[in-house]
Design a protein around this motif. Structure first.
Motif, PDB file in Angstrom:
ATOM      1  N   VAL A   1       2.874   4.236  -9.044  1.00 21.46           N
ATOM      2  CA  VAL A   1       3.736   3.455  -8.165  1.00 21.46           C
ATOM      3  C   VAL A   1       4.937   4.311  -7.789  1.00 21.46           C
ATOM      4  O   VAL A   1       5.566   4.932  -8.661  1.00 21.46           O
ATOM      5  CB  VAL A   1       4.193   2.158  -8.858  1.00 21.46           C
ATOM      6  N   GLN A   2       5.244   4.368  -6.519  1.00 18.73           N
ATOM      7  CA  GLN A   2       6.283   5.264  -6.049  1.00 18.73           C
ATOM      8  C   GLN A   2       7.087   4.592  -4.951  1.00 18.73           C
ATOM      9  O   GLN A   2       6.632   3.653  -4.304  1.00 18.73           O
ATOM     10  CB  GLN A   2       5.677   6.567  -5.521  1.00 18.73           C
ATOM     11  N   GLY A   3       8.292   5.063  -4.746  1.00 24.09           N
ATOM     12  CA  GLY A   3       9.164   4.534  -3.708  1.00 24.09           C
ATOM     13  C   GLY A   3      10.598   4.948  -3.940  1.00 24.09           C
ATOM     14  O   GLY A   3      10.955   5.530  -4.975  1.00 24.09           O
TER      15      GLY A   3
ATOM     16  N   ARG B   1      11.358  -4.804  -5.431  1.00 21.21           N
ATOM     17  CA  ARG B   1      11.780  -5.046  -6.803  1.00 21.21           C
ATOM     18  C   ARG B   1      10.683  -5.761  -7.590  1.00 21.21           C
ATOM     19  O   ARG B   1      10.427  -5.425  -8.748  1.00 21.21           O
ATOM     20  CB  ARG B   1      13.066  -5.878  -6.830  1.00 21.21           C
ATOM     21  N   SER B   2      10.031  -6.738  -6.996  1.00 21.00           N
ATOM     22  CA  SER B   2       8.924  -7.426  -7.679  1.00 21.00           C
ATOM     23  C   SER B   2       7.793  -6.460  -7.982  1.00 21.00           C
ATOM     24  O   SER B   2       7.142  -6.570  -9.030  1.00 21.00           O
ATOM     25  CB  SER B   2       8.421  -8.589  -6.823  1.00 21.00           C
ATOM     26  N   CYS B   3       7.545  -5.507  -7.085  1.00 23.51           N
ATOM     27  CA  CYS B   3       6.497  -4.517  -7.321  1.00 23.51           C
ATOM     28  C   CYS B   3       6.839  -3.648  -8.523  1.00 23.51           C
ATOM     29  O   CYS B   3       5.982  -3.408  -9.388  1.00 23.51           O
ATOM     30  CB  CYS B   3       6.306  -3.664  -6.067  1.00 23.51           C
ATOM     31  N   TRP B   4       8.072  -3.169  -8.610  1.00 28.37           N
ATOM     32  CA  TRP B   4       8.467  -2.338  -9.748  1.00 28.37           C
ATOM     33  C   TRP B   4       8.416  -3.119 -11.057  1.00 28.37           C
ATOM     34  O   TRP B   4       7.949  -2.603 -12.079  1.00 28.37           O
ATOM     35  CB  TRP B   4       9.872  -1.781  -9.519  1.00 28.37           C
ATOM     36  N   MET B   5       8.881  -4.359 -11.037  1.00 25.98           N
ATOM     37  CA  MET B   5       8.885  -5.163 -12.258  1.00 25.98           C
ATOM     38  C   MET B   5       7.468  -5.452 -12.738  1.00 25.98           C
ATOM     39  O   MET B   5       7.165  -5.347 -13.937  1.00 25.98           O
ATOM     40  CB  MET B   5       9.637  -6.473 -12.015  1.00 25.98           C
ATOM     41  N   ALA B   6       6.573  -5.815 -11.808  1.00 24.35           N
ATOM     42  CA  ALA B   6       5.185  -6.103 -12.186  1.00 24.35           C
ATOM     43  C   ALA B   6       4.476  -4.851 -12.679  1.00 24.35           C
ATOM     44  O   ALA B   6       3.708  -4.884 -13.650  1.00 24.35           O
ATOM     45  CB  ALA B   6       4.443  -6.717 -11.003  1.00 24.35           C
ATOM     46  N   ALA B   7       4.728  -3.724 -12.016  1.00 25.56           N
ATOM     47  CA  ALA B   7       4.094  -2.471 -12.440  1.00 25.56           C
ATOM     48  C   ALA B   7       4.586  -2.047 -13.820  1.00 25.56           C
ATOM     49  O   ALA B   7       3.805  -1.542 -14.640  1.00 25.56           O
ATOM     50  CB  ALA B   7       4.373  -1.373 -11.412  1.00 25.56           C
ATOM     51  N   PHE B   8       5.867  -2.239 -14.088  1.00 23.79           N
ATOM     52  CA  PHE B   8       6.401  -1.890 -15.404  1.00 23.79           C
ATOM     53  C   PHE B   8       5.703  -2.699 -16.492  1.00 23.79           C
ATOM     54  O   PHE B   8       5.341  -2.169 -17.550  1.00 23.79           O
ATOM     55  CB  PHE B   8       7.910  -2.147 -15.422  1.00 23.79           C
ATOM     56  N   ARG B   9       5.496  -3.986 -16.263  1.00 25.14           N
ATOM     57  CA  ARG B   9       4.814  -4.833 -17.259  1.00 25.14           C
ATOM     58  C   ARG B   9       3.367  -4.388 -17.457  1.00 25.14           C
ATOM     59  O   ARG B   9       2.868  -4.323 -18.584  1.00 25.14           O
ATOM     60  CB  ARG B   9       4.853  -6.288 -16.814  1.00 25.14           C
ATOM     61  N   LEU B  10       2.678  -4.075 -16.374  1.00 24.87           N
ATOM     62  CA  LEU B  10       1.282  -3.657 -16.490  1.00 24.87           C
ATOM     63  C   LEU B  10       1.154  -2.307 -17.178  1.00 24.87           C
ATOM     64  O   LEU B  10       0.248  -2.093 -17.991  1.00 24.87           O
ATOM     65  CB  LEU B  10       0.639  -3.598 -15.101  1.00 24.87           C
TER      66      LEU B  10
ATOM     67  N   GLU C   1       0.817  -1.217   0.000  1.00 23.42           N
ATOM     68  CA  GLU C   1       0.000   0.000   0.000  1.00 23.42           C
ATOM     69  C   GLU C   1       0.849   1.266   0.000  1.00 23.42           C
ATOM     70  O   GLU C   1       0.449   2.286  -0.556  1.00 23.42           O
ATOM     71  CB  GLU C   1      -0.931  -0.004   1.216  1.00 23.42           C
ATOM     72  N   VAL C   2       2.038   1.206   0.602  1.00 30.36           N
ATOM     73  CA  VAL C   2       2.880   2.398   0.666  1.00 30.36           C
ATOM     74  C   VAL C   2       3.468   2.742  -0.692  1.00 30.36           C
ATOM     75  O   VAL C   2       4.001   3.846  -0.879  1.00 30.36           O
ATOM     76  CB  VAL C   2       4.007   2.198   1.690  1.00 30.36           C
ATOM     77  N   MET C   3       3.385   1.839  -1.668  1.00 29.10           N
ATOM     78  CA  MET C   3       3.958   2.084  -2.981  1.00 29.10           C
ATOM     79  C   MET C   3       2.906   2.408  -4.038  1.00 29.10           C
ATOM     80  O   MET C   3       3.267   2.701  -5.179  1.00 29.10           O
ATOM     81  CB  MET C   3       4.769   0.867  -3.443  1.00 29.10           C
ATOM     82  N   VAL C   4       1.630   2.372  -3.692  1.00 33.22           N
ATOM     83  CA  VAL C   4       0.549   2.674  -4.639  1.00 33.22           C
ATOM     84  C   VAL C   4      -0.108   3.967  -4.205  1.00 33.22           C
ATOM     85  O   VAL C   4      -0.628   4.069  -3.093  1.00 33.22           O
ATOM     86  CB  VAL C   4      -0.477   1.525  -4.707  1.00 33.22           C
ATOM     87  N   SER C   5      -0.080   4.970  -5.077  1.00 29.74           N
ATOM     88  CA  SER C   5      -0.588   6.295  -4.718  1.00 29.74           C
ATOM     89  C   SER C   5      -2.084   6.290  -4.475  1.00 29.74           C
ATOM     90  O   SER C   5      -2.590   7.001  -3.614  1.00 29.74           O
ATOM     91  CB  SER C   5      -0.242   7.296  -5.822  1.00 29.74           C
ATOM     92  N   SER C   6      -2.844   5.472  -5.207  1.00 27.21           N
ATOM     93  CA  SER C   6      -4.297   5.458  -5.029  1.00 27.21           C
ATOM     94  C   SER C   6      -4.676   4.945  -3.648  1.00 27.21           C
ATOM     95  O   SER C   6      -5.669   5.390  -3.057  1.00 27.21           O
ATOM     96  CB  SER C   6      -4.947   4.592  -6.115  1.00 27.21           C
TER      97      SER C   6
ATOM     98  N   ALA D   1      -6.585   7.373  -0.868  1.00 29.91           N
ATOM     99  CA  ALA D   1      -7.853   6.929  -0.280  1.00 29.91           C
ATOM    100  C   ALA D   1      -7.725   6.603   1.192  1.00 29.91           C
ATOM    101  O   ALA D   1      -8.727   6.490   1.889  1.00 29.91           O
ATOM    102  CB  ALA D   1      -8.370   5.702  -1.038  1.00 29.91           C
ATOM    103  N   ASN D   2      -6.468   6.432   1.674  1.00 23.29           N
ATOM    104  CA  ASN D   2      -6.201   6.132   3.077  1.00 23.29           C
ATOM    105  C   ASN D   2      -6.911   4.847   3.523  1.00 23.29           C
ATOM    106  O   ASN D   2      -7.400   4.744   4.634  1.00 23.29           O
ATOM    107  CB  ASN D   2      -6.602   7.305   3.977  1.00 23.29           C
ATOM    108  N   LYS D   3      -6.978   3.891   2.637  1.00 22.16           N
ATOM    109  CA  LYS D   3      -7.616   2.613   2.974  1.00 22.16           C
ATOM    110  C   LYS D   3      -7.120   1.558   1.992  1.00 22.16           C
ATOM    111  O   LYS D   3      -6.561   1.859   0.934  1.00 22.16           O
ATOM    112  CB  LYS D   3      -9.131   2.718   2.894  1.00 22.16           C
TER     113      LYS D   3
END
Length: 548
Positions: free
Chosen positions: A248-250, A342-351, A217-222, A226-228
């Motif tokens: 996606v941020q970090g 790292r898995s989060c960045w790689m998956a987000a890049f593909r999406l 959750e800390v890496m997804v701006s939405s 929404a704070n949830k």
């Protein structure tokens, strides 16, 4: 003399028209045959000297001659039955090193070399439109491996220590043509269980694997705005929807160009590209610096990052622009703090890059699994929880049990038969248990890897996907009579010691000091494929290597 002079004027006029761009791209100019002496050759002064064996390349412009326009407009519109013979881009003259090669023809065969994890190579013929999934299916049929969607084609650049898994829709020939001549690049055929792990179909909803693992959750701006917590289906729909794509941020470590110095910046991945802030976590446009374009780049895992690039951690990845063919110059090296980020960045890049195309690949893979892969003998496979179905063999032919109550009754009866069979094993003489066949029966299983070291085990599981339930069994290096079950859980690899024990002449294997006993390693593995036992998760996917 009118003859030669006229010929010279015609040649000069042709040369002038060529210089003005009036000639077509595929047209060639040749000096006319002249039978005169030296005086006549002097009259053609100013013309380029061209040998008959070397045609003159003329770069034509888009402007067509005015005298040809009425002729072209008066001709009927007739389709060309042989476009490949008349296309300027595929002309053998224009495919010279000076002008560059045109795109590959659809019907042209190309040789593609594929390696396995042991270094063996197999050469295949592929057309320009052959995709990675089609090539994988061909290799599965030839190696008689288990047909599933976890087989993948990996692009490996050994000289750069970079690798990535090709998407199913990518053209193999196109990827191979982007390699630099003489570069140590290759395709590797192996399992990748993490390829479609981010998708999971529940009913008619499209969901992801647990959000706290893949997309914190800390890496997804939405989620932060929404704070949830956001439902899995809502999160993936936002990723695939071009209008409401989350950010996606970090923090990431960035290597400065031309130096082995790493600095920590706050990055933001958006639909328009990857950015980093020059002032803390500020998202002010004045502080955001454009870093990489998604459409014109590919993302790779960095292998041996500390040795080659001096990465602060072992969780490095690289963004490689398409224009960078060889060498370290131009690579954008990044490093995350742990495997989860790292898995989060790689998956987000593909999406972000492929969007719905990625999900369509997953759907097509699921459809292919429901169809018979080939006609012929079924390849050997082991039992797994997704391949079990209740059957009744009491009659002449077997039948599938569809009634849930009847399935439960059959399961109870099978459990009773299992216990009787186990007790019968324990009642056999000791000589039978210590026979060579009983002691080596596990060596025929695809999940057994013999005397493989702990480091090689972690590398093999890491290459085939850090997914919950990926496992293998190997011989213990510390205990000569023991074995080790290596299992991946929460993106970490854990090792469980399996010890043989003998009590009252009975040989058994255990992982919990004799509380749970198994007659052999096959029984141990098959039990934990259905029941978790003392393990953190059930055994789902076994690491395997095929020989090409």
């Amino acid at each position: 003399i009118p003859g030669p002079a006229g010929g010279c004027r015609d040649a000069a006029g042709a040369a002038d028209n060529a210089m003005e761009g009036g000639a077509q791209q595929s047209s060639l100019w040749e000096p006319p045959e002249q039978d005169g002496g030296p005086g006549e050759r002097d009259g053609s002064e100013g013309l380029p000297e061209v040998k008959r064996s070397q045609p003159l390349f003329i770069r034509g412009s888009s402007r067509q001659p005015a005298q040809e326009e009425p002729r072209a407009s008066s001709l009927p519109s007739i389709p060309n039955p042989f476009p490949e013979l008349c296309s300027p881009s595929n002309s053998p003259i224009l495919s010279s090193p000076i002008l560059g090669q045109g795109p590959s023809r659809e019907g042209t065969s190309h040789v593609v070399k594929v390696f396995d994890e042991d270094g063996a190579c197999r050469s295949l013929e592929a057309s320009a439109g052959t995709t990675a999934r089609q090539l994988c299916e061909t290799l599965v049929r030839r190696t008689r491996a288990l047909h599933d969607h976890s087989w993948a084609l990996v692009e490996l650049h050994q000289h750069l220590a970079l690798e990535r898994c090709l998407e199913d829709h990518e053209s193999v020939v196109e990827v191979q043509s982007s390699w630099a001549p003489g570069a140590d690049s290759r395709f590797v055929f192996r399992k990748n269980f993490a390829k479609y792990e981010l998708f999971n179909t529940v009913g008619s909803l499209l969901t992801l694997c647990p959000q706290q693992l893949l997309f914190p959750e800390v890496m997804v701006s939405s989620c932060l705005e929404a704070n949830k917590s956001m439902a899995h289906s809502e999160l993936i729909q936002n990723f695939l929807n071009s209008g409401s794509c989350p950010e996606v941020q970090g923090f990431l470590q960035l290597r400065e160009a031309g130096r082995k110095v790493w600095k920590r910046f706050h990055f933001s991945l958006r639909r328009s590209g990857l950015y980093y802030s020059t002032k803390g976590t500020s998202k002010d446009p004045r502080h955001l610096q454009y870093f990489a374009d998604l459409t014109e780049s590919n993302i790779y895992y960095v292998m041996q990052g500390k040795k080659l690039y001096g990465t602060p951690t072992e969780f490095g990845f690289c963004i490689k622009p398409h224009k960078v063919r060889s060498g370290v110059k131009g690579l954008k090296l990044l490093c995350s703090e742990d495997e989860q980020s790292r898995s989060c960045w790689m998956a987000a890049f593909r999406l972000f890059k492929y969007g719905m195309q990625l999900y369509r690949n997953y759907q097509q893979a699921q459809v292919r699994l429901s169809q018979p892969p080939w006609i012929g003998p079924t390849p050997l496979r082991s039992v797994s929880d997704n391949a079990l179905v209740a059957m009744d063999f009491s009659g002449c032919t077997g039948r599938v049990i569809e009634n849930p109550n009847e399935v439960l009754t059959a399961a109870l009866e099978e459990a009773q038969a299992w216990r009787k069979k186990t007790m019968h094993r324990y009642s056999l003489p000791t000589a039978c248990h210590s026979s060579p066949l009983s002691a080596a029966i596990h060596r025929t299983q695809p999940w057994f890897h013999g005397r493989i070291s702990r480091e090689d085990t972690q590398q093999l599981i890491g290459r085939q996907g850090l997914v919950d339930g990926v496992f293998l069994v190997r011989e213990s290096q510390r205990n000569p009579k023991g074995f080790v079950l290596s299992l991946c859980h929460l993106q970490r690899i854990k090792h469980y010691l399996i010890l043989p024990s003998e009590e009252e002449g009975q040989l058994y294997f255990t992982m919990d000091d004799g509380q749970t006993r198994f007659a052999d390693l096959i029984q141990l593995v098959e039990f934990h494929q259905i029941n978790r036992g003392i393990l953190p998760c059930k055994l789902r996917h076994y690491c395997t290597c095929v020989a090409l």
